[in-house]
Enzyme design. Sequence first.
Site: not given
Ligand code: HPA
Length: 269
Positions: A27, A58, A80, A82-83, A110, A209-210, A233, A245
Amino acid sequence: MPDVHAALSYVRQFTDLKPSLGLILGSGLSVLADLVQNPVVLETSKIPGYPSSTVEGHVGRLVFGSIQGVSVVFVQGRLHVYEGHSVSDATFPVRLLSAIGVQKLIVTNAAGGIRSDFKPGTLMWIVDHINWTNLNPIMGSGIKAFPETRNAQQFNYYDAEWTKRAQAKAAKLGIDTATGTYLWTLGPSYETKAEIRAFKLIGADAVGMSTVPEVIQARSCGMKVLGLSTITNFAAGLGEDELNHEEVLEVGRQVRSDLERLVLALIAG
Ligand code: HPA
């Protein structure tokens, strides 16, 4: 498991390059593909059998070319689970890279920081992972348990020697990096505060998530893997702000120049 043969034949209509190095861009990091010279850009939507990406921010491209004389292929826009992709579809790009000739894979992502000193902007080499989803891309493909038991003790998903060299390169460039364990959650919803407390207890330093399915697939194809997370974050409950996001993309943009310098150095050797 989707077959990569048709995809490989399609790719070969546009390039004969057989890069041994591949990079999967996470990301906010797709811009790193701008470093490629004489790029041959293939839209993944035109590649037979290549599952389509649906996430905002993306793109879906394979970018072939060279950087400082080294042939590379970048994957812009990872897939992903999750998609709605199966874990086996989500790792199609890795099997395609392997068919193309990639033997060394750099995976970037990320991630949310769990370790208390991981502020947004921290770069973390992934040295191990926790697969919270328990989904596995090599499941059901007639493959034996992997790694085979007798090798398991020496087995690392993330190449220790390559990571050490990468750390040294970063230090030489004056870029601070850390190491840690990445935990893969399915998403797409962010974690709860209770989940993050639990993840911390079981040894996770960052959450995302990847990456993990790609790494399992890459290692089962015999590739060496280097993993790099950009902490975008504080994970849920650890910072003051709500997670979104846009914030993830913004931190990605801020650390872009450090990442560019680092990626150039990594590709150089
Ligand atoms: N959680 C899950 N996936 C992420 C996060 C998060 O805090 N930040 C960037 N991708």
